[in-house]
Design a protein around this motif. Structure first.
Motif, PDB file in Angstrom:
ATOM      1  N   THR A  83      46.241  47.947  36.249  1.00 28.90           N
ATOM      2  CA  THR A  83      45.525  46.706  35.656  1.00 28.90           C
ATOM      3  C   THR A  83      45.702  46.828  33.886  1.00 28.90           C
ATOM      4  O   THR A  83      45.552  47.567  33.537  1.00 28.90           O
TER       5      THR A  83
ATOM      6  N   SER B 103      43.861  43.626  39.603  1.00 27.08           N
ATOM      7  CA  SER B 103      44.411  44.658  40.723  1.00 27.08           C
ATOM      8  C   SER B 103      43.854  44.375  42.041  1.00 27.08           C
ATOM      9  O   SER B 103      44.233  44.848  42.878  1.00 27.08           O
ATOM     10  N   ASP B 104      42.436  43.912  41.580  1.00 32.02           N
ATOM     11  CA  ASP B 104      41.657  43.532  43.129  1.00 32.02           C
ATOM     12  C   ASP B 104      42.789  42.932  43.970  1.00 32.02           C
ATOM     13  O   ASP B 104      42.870  43.040  45.244  1.00 32.02           O
TER      14      ASP B 104
ATOM     15  N   ARG C 262      42.536  38.522  33.870  1.00 35.42           N
ATOM     16  CA  ARG C 262      42.821  39.074  35.555  1.00 35.42           C
ATOM     17  C   ARG C 262      44.349  39.271  35.674  1.00 35.42           C
ATOM     18  O   ARG C 262      45.162  38.403  35.940  1.00 35.42           O
TER      19      ARG C 262
ATOM     20  N   SER D 154      43.195  45.230  32.913  1.00 34.63           N
ATOM     21  CA  SER D 154      41.534  44.975  32.471  1.00 34.63           C
ATOM     22  C   SER D 154      41.054  45.944  31.767  1.00 34.63           C
ATOM     23  O   SER D 154      39.981  45.663  30.924  1.00 34.63           O
TER      24      SER D 154
ATOM     25  N   TYR E 270      42.330  53.314  35.990  1.00 32.57           N
ATOM     26  CA  TYR E 270      41.813  54.053  34.783  1.00 32.57           C
ATOM     27  C   TYR E 270      42.741  55.125  34.175  1.00 32.57           C
ATOM     28  O   TYR E 270      42.289  56.050  33.328  1.00 32.57           O
TER      29      TYR E 270
ATOM     30  N   ASP F 130      45.406  53.946  43.239  1.00 34.71           N
ATOM     31  CA  ASP F 130      44.838  52.769  42.392  1.00 34.71           C
ATOM     32  C   ASP F 130      44.615  53.654  40.926  1.00 34.71           C
ATOM     33  O   ASP F 130      43.672  54.568  40.928  1.00 34.71           O
TER      34      ASP F 130
HETATM   35  N1  PMP Z   1      40.079  49.699  41.050  1.00 35.23           N
HETATM   36  C1  PMP Z   1      39.317  50.218  40.690  1.00 35.23           C
HETATM   37  C2  PMP Z   1      38.930  51.742  40.740  1.00 35.23           C
HETATM   38  C3  PMP Z   1      38.306  49.649  39.986  1.00 35.23           C
HETATM   39  O1  PMP Z   1      37.167  50.155  39.177  1.00 35.23           O
HETATM   40  C4  PMP Z   1      38.392  48.109  39.518  1.00 35.23           C
HETATM   41  C5  PMP Z   1      37.504  47.441  38.477  1.00 35.23           C
HETATM   42  N2  PMP Z   1      36.160  47.256  39.096  1.00 35.23           N
HETATM   43  C6  PMP Z   1      39.521  47.588  39.863  1.00 35.23           C
HETATM   44  C7  PMP Z   1      40.574  48.318  40.750  1.00 35.23           C
HETATM   45  C8  PMP Z   1      39.774  46.101  39.815  1.00 35.23           C
HETATM   46  O2  PMP Z   1      39.899  45.779  38.530  1.00 35.23           O
HETATM   47  P1  PMP Z   1      40.639  44.399  38.147  1.00 35.23           P
HETATM   48  O3  PMP Z   1      40.551  43.795  39.380  1.00 35.23           O
HETATM   49  O4  PMP Z   1      39.820  44.030  36.829  1.00 35.23           O
HETATM   50  O5  PMP Z   1      42.235  44.656  37.711  1.00 35.23           O
END
Ligand code: PMP
Length: 351
Positions: free
Chosen positions: A206, A85-86, A217, A208, A183, A180
Protein backbone atom coordinates in the motif's frame (compact mmCIF):
# COMPACT_ATOMS: atom_id res chain seq x y z
CA UNK A 1 -31.84 -2.88 8.54
CA UNK A 2 -34.43 -2.16 5.86
CA UNK A 3 -36.89 -4.80 4.74
CA UNK A 4 -35.05 -4.86 1.40
CA UNK A 5 -31.65 -5.93 2.75
CA UNK A 6 -30.77 -9.35 1.38
CA UNK A 7 -31.02 -12.03 4.05
CA UNK A 8 -27.65 -13.29 2.87
CA UNK A 9 -26.15 -10.23 4.56
CA UNK A 10 -28.37 -10.14 7.62
CA UNK A 11 -25.66 -11.48 9.94
CA UNK A 12 -22.81 -9.50 8.38
CA UNK A 13 -20.65 -7.67 10.93
CA UNK A 14 -18.77 -4.96 8.99
CA UNK A 15 -15.18 -3.86 9.62
CA UNK A 16 -14.86 -1.10 12.21
CA UNK A 17 -12.35 1.56 11.08
CA UNK A 18 -10.40 3.44 13.77
CA UNK A 19 -12.38 6.38 15.12
CA UNK A 20 -12.03 9.78 13.40
CA UNK A 21 -13.66 12.05 16.04
CA UNK A 22 -14.47 15.66 15.20
CA UNK A 23 -15.28 16.94 18.71
CA UNK A 24 -11.80 18.29 19.41
CA UNK A 25 -8.24 18.19 18.08
CA UNK A 26 -6.54 14.96 19.07
CA UNK A 27 -3.04 13.62 18.65
CA UNK A 28 -4.10 10.76 16.39
CA UNK A 29 -2.13 7.62 17.08
CA UNK A 30 -4.98 5.24 16.30
CA UNK A 31 -5.16 4.50 12.55
CA UNK A 32 -1.53 3.91 11.52
CA UNK A 33 -1.49 7.00 9.32
CA UNK A 34 1.77 8.81 8.66
CA UNK A 35 2.26 12.05 10.58
CA UNK A 36 4.15 13.47 7.58
CA UNK A 37 2.80 14.89 4.29
CA UNK A 38 3.35 12.96 1.05
CA UNK A 39 6.21 13.75 -1.36
CA UNK A 40 5.93 17.30 -2.70
CA UNK A 41 6.28 15.86 -6.19
CA UNK A 42 3.22 13.68 -5.55
CA UNK A 43 1.22 16.71 -4.42
CA UNK A 44 2.28 18.70 -7.51
CA UNK A 45 1.38 15.90 -9.94
CA UNK A 46 -1.99 15.28 -8.26
CA UNK A 47 -2.81 19.01 -8.51
CA UNK A 48 -2.08 19.05 -12.24
CA UNK A 49 -4.57 16.26 -12.77
CA UNK A 50 -7.33 18.20 -10.99
CA UNK A 51 -7.81 20.19 -14.23
CA UNK A 52 -8.53 16.98 -16.11
CA UNK A 53 -11.12 15.58 -13.75
CA UNK A 54 -13.82 15.63 -16.46
CA UNK A 55 -12.01 12.73 -18.11
CA UNK A 56 -12.01 9.12 -16.94
CA UNK A 57 -8.64 7.83 -15.79
CA UNK A 58 -6.74 5.15 -17.75
CA UNK A 59 -8.43 1.89 -16.69
CA UNK A 60 -5.23 -0.02 -17.43
CA UNK A 61 -3.21 2.34 -15.21
CA UNK A 62 -0.32 1.66 -17.57
CA UNK A 63 2.20 4.30 -16.52
CA UNK A 64 1.82 3.70 -12.77
CA UNK A 65 2.02 -0.06 -13.25
CA UNK A 66 5.20 0.45 -15.26
CA UNK A 67 6.68 2.63 -12.53
CA UNK A 68 5.85 0.12 -9.78
CA UNK A 69 7.10 -2.79 -11.90
CA UNK A 70 10.40 -1.00 -12.59
CA UNK A 71 10.84 -0.18 -8.90
CA UNK A 72 10.37 -3.79 -7.79
CA UNK A 73 12.10 -5.46 -10.74
CA UNK A 74 9.05 -7.18 -12.24
CA UNK A 75 6.98 -6.61 -15.41
CA UNK A 76 3.87 -4.46 -15.57
CA UNK A 77 1.78 -7.60 -16.21
CA UNK A 78 2.80 -8.69 -12.69
CA UNK A 79 1.13 -5.64 -11.11
CA UNK A 80 -2.53 -4.92 -10.36
CA UNK A 81 -3.56 -1.63 -8.73
CA UNK A 82 -6.39 -1.10 -6.31
CA UNK A 83 -8.27 1.53 -4.36
CA UNK A 84 -6.25 1.01 -1.18
CA UNK A 85 -4.81 -2.42 -0.53
CA UNK A 86 -8.13 -3.36 1.10
CA UNK A 87 -9.61 -3.57 -2.38
CA UNK A 88 -7.03 -5.95 -3.84
CA UNK A 89 -7.40 -8.15 -0.76
CA UNK A 90 -11.13 -8.29 -1.39
CA UNK A 91 -10.55 -9.06 -5.09
CA UNK A 92 -8.34 -11.99 -4.06
CA UNK A 93 -10.98 -13.35 -1.67
CA UNK A 94 -13.58 -13.07 -4.46
CA UNK A 95 -11.26 -14.66 -7.02
CA UNK A 96 -10.01 -17.63 -5.02
CA UNK A 97 -12.44 -18.37 -2.18
CA UNK A 98 -15.44 -20.70 -2.27
CA UNK A 99 -16.90 -23.58 -0.26
CA UNK A 100 -14.11 -25.92 -1.29
CA UNK A 101 -11.39 -23.25 -1.07
CA UNK A 102 -11.67 -21.70 2.38
CA UNK A 103 -9.29 -19.04 3.71
CA UNK A 104 -7.07 -19.41 6.76
CA UNK A 105 -5.38 -16.66 8.79
CA UNK A 106 -4.22 -16.04 12.37
CA UNK A 107 -6.76 -15.35 15.13
CA UNK A 108 -5.03 -12.04 15.84
CA UNK A 109 -4.42 -10.18 12.61
CA UNK A 110 -5.92 -7.49 10.39
CA UNK A 111 -9.62 -7.35 11.25
CA UNK A 112 -10.77 -7.06 7.65
CA UNK A 113 -9.87 -10.61 6.54
CA UNK A 114 -12.84 -12.25 8.26
CA UNK A 115 -15.13 -9.53 6.87
CA UNK A 116 -13.91 -10.17 3.30
CA UNK A 117 -14.64 -13.86 3.86
CA UNK A 118 -18.06 -13.18 5.37
CA UNK A 119 -19.28 -10.68 2.76
CA UNK A 120 -18.29 -13.10 -0.02
CA UNK A 121 -19.75 -16.15 1.73
CA UNK A 122 -16.37 -17.85 1.95
CA UNK A 123 -15.68 -20.20 4.87
CA UNK A 124 -12.63 -19.30 6.97
CA UNK A 125 -10.59 -20.63 9.86
CA UNK A 126 -8.44 -18.75 12.34
CA UNK A 127 -5.27 -20.35 13.68
CA UNK A 128 -4.32 -19.00 17.12
CA UNK A 129 -1.04 -17.14 17.40
CA UNK A 130 1.45 -18.62 19.84
CA UNK A 131 1.59 -17.41 23.46
CA UNK A 132 4.24 -14.81 22.49
CA UNK A 133 2.09 -13.61 19.54
CA UNK A 134 4.37 -15.12 16.89
CA UNK A 135 3.01 -17.27 14.06
CA UNK A 136 3.88 -20.97 14.10
CA UNK A 137 4.21 -21.47 10.34
CA UNK A 138 4.21 -25.26 10.66
CA UNK A 139 0.49 -24.92 11.30
CA UNK A 140 0.08 -23.46 7.79
CA UNK A 141 2.20 -25.99 5.92
CA UNK A 142 0.46 -28.53 3.72
CA UNK A 143 -3.05 -27.54 4.83
CA UNK A 144 -4.38 -27.28 1.29
CA UNK A 145 -6.31 -24.06 1.98
CA UNK A 146 -5.92 -20.44 0.90
CA UNK A 147 -3.83 -18.47 3.38
CA UNK A 148 -3.46 -14.79 4.28
CA UNK A 149 -0.51 -13.67 6.37
CA UNK A 150 0.13 -10.04 7.24
CA UNK A 151 3.91 -9.69 7.40
CA UNK A 152 4.68 -7.78 9.57
CA UNK A 153 1.49 -8.83 11.36
CA UNK A 154 -0.99 -6.31 12.71
CA UNK A 155 -1.69 -5.31 15.41
CA UNK A 156 1.29 -7.17 16.90
CA UNK A 157 3.93 -5.55 14.62
CA UNK A 158 5.96 -8.78 14.54
CA UNK A 159 7.82 -9.65 11.33
CA UNK A 160 8.48 -13.25 10.28
CA UNK A 161 11.42 -14.30 8.09
CA UNK A 162 10.72 -14.98 4.41
CA UNK A 163 11.96 -18.57 4.80
CA UNK A 164 8.74 -19.26 6.73
CA UNK A 165 6.56 -17.71 4.02
CA UNK A 166 8.43 -19.75 1.45
CA UNK A 167 7.73 -23.04 3.29
CA UNK A 168 4.04 -22.20 3.45
CA UNK A 169 3.87 -21.41 -0.29
CA UNK A 170 5.90 -24.46 -1.23
CA UNK A 171 3.77 -26.85 0.83
CA UNK A 172 0.42 -25.53 -0.47
CA UNK A 173 1.06 -25.51 -4.24
CA UNK A 174 -2.65 -25.75 -5.13
CA UNK A 175 -3.68 -22.81 -3.00
CA UNK A 176 -3.10 -19.08 -2.85
CA UNK A 177 -0.84 -17.52 -0.22
CA UNK A 178 -1.44 -13.80 0.21
CA UNK A 179 1.32 -11.87 1.96
CA UNK A 180 -0.08 -8.56 3.15
CA UNK A 181 2.91 -6.22 3.40
CA UNK A 182 1.12 -3.01 4.41
CA UNK A 183 3.91 -2.27 6.92
CA UNK A 184 6.91 -3.94 5.30
CA UNK A 185 8.82 -0.71 4.61
CA UNK A 186 9.38 -0.08 8.33
CA UNK A 187 12.00 -2.79 8.74
CA UNK A 188 10.66 -5.99 7.18
CA UNK A 189 11.71 -7.68 3.96
CA UNK A 190 9.38 -8.06 1.01
CA UNK A 191 8.37 -11.44 -0.42
CA UNK A 192 8.23 -9.98 -3.96
CA UNK A 193 11.29 -12.04 -4.98
CA UNK A 194 9.36 -15.20 -4.04
CA UNK A 195 6.62 -14.37 -6.56
CA UNK A 196 9.11 -15.22 -9.31
CA UNK A 197 9.67 -18.68 -7.86
CA UNK A 198 6.17 -19.58 -6.65
CA UNK A 199 3.08 -19.10 -8.80
CA UNK A 200 0.76 -19.12 -5.78
CA UNK A 201 2.10 -16.08 -3.86
CA UNK A 202 0.34 -12.70 -4.00
CA UNK A 203 2.24 -9.86 -2.35
CA UNK A 204 0.00 -6.94 -1.39
CA UNK A 205 1.36 -3.48 -0.58
CA UNK A 206 0.00 0.00 0.00
CA UNK A 207 0.96 3.66 -0.46
CA UNK A 208 -1.00 4.48 2.72
CA UNK A 209 1.77 4.08 5.28
CA UNK A 210 5.40 4.51 4.20
CA UNK A 211 4.45 6.89 1.38
CA UNK A 212 1.98 8.92 3.50
CA UNK A 213 -0.90 8.59 1.03
CA UNK A 214 -3.72 6.94 3.04
CA UNK A 215 -6.16 9.57 1.76
CA UNK A 216 -5.33 8.86 -1.90
CA UNK A 217 -6.38 5.18 -1.54
CA UNK A 218 -3.70 3.37 -3.52
CA UNK A 219 -2.67 -0.24 -3.10
CA UNK A 220 -1.30 -2.91 -5.42
CA UNK A 221 -0.33 -6.51 -5.68
CA UNK A 222 2.58 -8.29 -7.33
CA UNK A 223 2.04 -11.85 -8.46
CA UNK A 224 2.31 -14.13 -11.50
CA UNK A 225 0.84 -12.85 -14.75
CA UNK A 226 -1.91 -15.49 -14.56
CA UNK A 227 -2.94 -14.38 -11.08
CA UNK A 228 -2.90 -10.75 -12.21
CA UNK A 229 -5.20 -11.68 -15.07
CA UNK A 230 -7.62 -13.34 -12.59
CA UNK A 231 -7.59 -10.28 -10.37
CA UNK A 232 -8.17 -8.00 -13.35
CA UNK A 233 -11.16 -10.13 -14.33
CA UNK A 234 -12.62 -9.33 -10.92
CA UNK A 235 -11.48 -5.68 -11.10
CA UNK A 236 -13.11 -5.14 -14.50
CA UNK A 237 -16.26 -6.80 -13.16
CA UNK A 238 -16.48 -4.51 -10.16
CA UNK A 239 -14.79 -1.16 -10.83
CA UNK A 240 -12.43 -0.72 -13.81
CA UNK A 241 -11.78 2.93 -12.92
CA UNK A 242 -10.78 2.16 -9.36
CA UNK A 243 -7.72 4.44 -9.45
CA UNK A 244 -8.62 8.07 -9.98
CA UNK A 245 -6.45 10.47 -12.01
CA UNK A 246 -5.01 12.39 -9.09
CA UNK A 247 -4.07 9.26 -7.20
CA UNK A 248 -2.50 7.66 -10.27
CA UNK A 249 -0.30 10.70 -10.92
CA UNK A 250 0.59 11.08 -7.24
CA UNK A 251 1.48 7.39 -7.09
CA UNK A 252 3.95 7.63 -9.98
CA UNK A 253 5.61 10.71 -8.49
CA UNK A 254 5.80 9.04 -5.07
CA UNK A 255 7.36 5.79 -6.27
CA UNK A 256 9.97 7.77 -8.19
CA UNK A 257 10.88 9.98 -5.22
CA UNK A 258 13.27 7.60 -3.49
CA UNK A 259 14.93 10.27 -1.38
CA UNK A 260 11.60 11.29 0.15
CA UNK A 261 10.63 7.66 0.70
CA UNK A 262 13.82 6.74 2.56
CA UNK A 263 13.65 9.83 4.75
CA UNK A 264 9.97 9.27 5.53
CA UNK A 265 10.32 5.66 6.59
CA UNK A 266 13.63 6.05 8.46
CA UNK A 267 12.25 8.92 10.49
CA UNK A 268 9.33 6.76 11.64
CA UNK A 269 11.66 3.87 12.49
CA UNK A 270 13.87 6.18 14.58
CA UNK A 271 10.90 7.64 16.47
CA UNK A 272 9.48 4.14 16.97
CA UNK A 273 12.65 2.88 18.60
CA UNK A 274 12.85 5.92 20.92
CA UNK A 275 9.21 5.49 21.90
CA UNK A 276 9.69 1.78 22.45
CA UNK A 277 12.60 2.45 24.80
CA UNK A 278 10.62 5.05 26.74
CA UNK A 279 7.74 2.59 27.17
CA UNK A 280 10.10 -0.20 28.25
CA UNK A 281 11.66 2.19 30.79
CA UNK A 282 8.19 2.72 32.26
CA UNK A 283 7.78 -1.04 32.67
CA UNK A 284 5.59 -1.65 29.62
CA UNK A 285 5.77 -4.90 27.76
CA UNK A 286 6.27 -3.89 24.12
CA UNK A 287 6.27 -6.39 21.26
CA UNK A 288 9.18 -6.08 18.81
CA UNK A 289 7.82 -3.99 15.94
CA UNK A 290 8.84 -3.68 12.30
CA UNK A 291 5.89 -1.38 11.57
CA UNK A 292 4.79 2.22 12.15
CA UNK A 293 3.11 1.26 15.42
CA UNK A 294 3.85 -0.37 18.77
CA UNK A 295 1.70 -2.90 20.60
CA UNK A 296 2.15 -2.50 24.32
CA UNK A 297 0.68 -3.26 27.74
CA UNK A 298 1.43 -2.23 31.29
CA UNK A 299 0.77 -4.11 34.51
CA UNK A 300 0.05 -0.76 36.22
CA UNK A 301 -2.99 0.16 34.14
CA UNK A 302 -5.49 -1.90 32.14
CA UNK A 303 -5.59 -1.63 28.35
CA UNK A 304 -9.07 -0.14 28.21
CA UNK A 305 -8.39 2.30 31.05
CA UNK A 306 -5.19 3.56 29.44
CA UNK A 307 -7.01 4.02 26.12
CA UNK A 308 -9.82 5.96 27.86
CA UNK A 309 -7.55 8.18 29.95
CA UNK A 310 -5.35 9.01 26.97
CA UNK A 311 -8.48 9.97 25.05
CA UNK A 312 -9.56 12.29 27.87
CA UNK A 313 -6.12 13.87 27.51
CA UNK A 314 -6.51 14.41 23.75
CA UNK A 315 -4.53 11.38 22.56
CA UNK A 316 -6.13 8.61 20.53
CA UNK A 317 -4.64 5.13 20.42
CA UNK A 318 -6.32 1.93 19.21
CA UNK A 319 -7.74 -0.49 21.74
CA UNK A 320 -9.16 -3.86 20.71
CA UNK A 321 -11.67 -5.59 22.96
CA UNK A 322 -10.98 -9.19 21.90
CA UNK A 323 -9.93 -11.16 24.96
CA UNK A 324 -6.37 -12.13 24.14
CA UNK A 325 -5.29 -8.55 23.43
CA UNK A 326 -7.60 -6.50 25.65
CA UNK A 327 -4.73 -5.41 27.93
CA UNK A 328 -2.78 -3.98 25.00
CA UNK A 329 -3.01 -0.78 22.99
CA UNK A 330 -1.77 -0.21 19.48
CA UNK A 331 0.10 3.07 19.31
CA UNK A 332 0.80 4.58 15.88
CA UNK A 333 4.12 6.38 15.60
CA UNK A 334 3.56 10.12 15.17
CA UNK A 335 6.08 12.96 15.03
CA UNK A 336 8.79 13.07 17.74
CA UNK A 337 6.75 15.87 19.40
CA UNK A 338 3.54 13.76 19.32
CA UNK A 339 5.39 10.87 20.93
CA UNK A 340 6.95 13.08 23.59
CA UNK A 341 3.48 14.31 24.55
CA UNK A 342 2.24 10.72 24.51
CA UNK A 343 5.06 9.48 26.75
CA UNK A 344 4.69 12.39 29.19
CA UNK A 345 0.94 11.83 29.38
CA UNK A 346 1.39 8.11 30.06
CA UNK A 347 3.95 8.96 32.75
CA UNK A 348 1.43 11.27 34.40
CA UNK A 349 -1.15 8.49 34.36
CA UNK A 350 0.88 5.62 35.72
CA UNK A 351 3.90 6.87 37.67
N1 PMP B 1 -3.47 -4.53 5.59
C1 PMP B 1 -3.21 -4.22 6.86
C2 PMP B 1 -2.50 -5.21 7.73
C3 PMP B 1 -3.59 -2.97 7.38
O1 PMP B 1 -3.38 -2.65 8.66
C4 PMP B 1 -4.26 -2.06 6.52
C5 PMP B 1 -4.64 -0.67 6.99
N2 PMP B 1 -5.47 -0.50 7.95
C6 PMP B 1 -4.52 -2.45 5.21
C7 PMP B 1 -4.10 -3.69 4.78
C8 PMP B 1 -5.28 -1.59 4.26
O2 PMP B 1 -4.70 -0.39 4.01
P1 PMP B 1 -5.10 0.50 2.74
O3 PMP B 1 -6.44 0.02 2.26
O4 PMP B 1 -5.11 1.90 3.24
O5 PMP B 1 -4.04 0.24 1.72
Amino acid sequence: MSKFFSTKHSKLIPYTPGEQPKDMKYIKLNTNESPYPPSEKAIAEASKQAELLRLYPDPECTSLREDIAAYYGVEKENVVLSNGSDEILNFAFIAYGDDSHPFVFPDITYGFYNVFAAVNNIPYEEIPLEEDFTIDFKKYCGINKNIVIANPNAPTGIFAPLTEIEKVAQSNPDNIVIVDEAYVDFGGETAITLTKKYDNIIVVQTFSKSRSMAGARLGFCIASKEICRDLNTIRYSVNPYNINRMTMAAGSAAINDEEYFQRNRLEIIETREKTRKALLDMGFEVLPSKTNFLFAKSDRIGGEELYRKLRENGILVRHFTSERIAEYNRITIGTPEDMETFINTVKGLIL
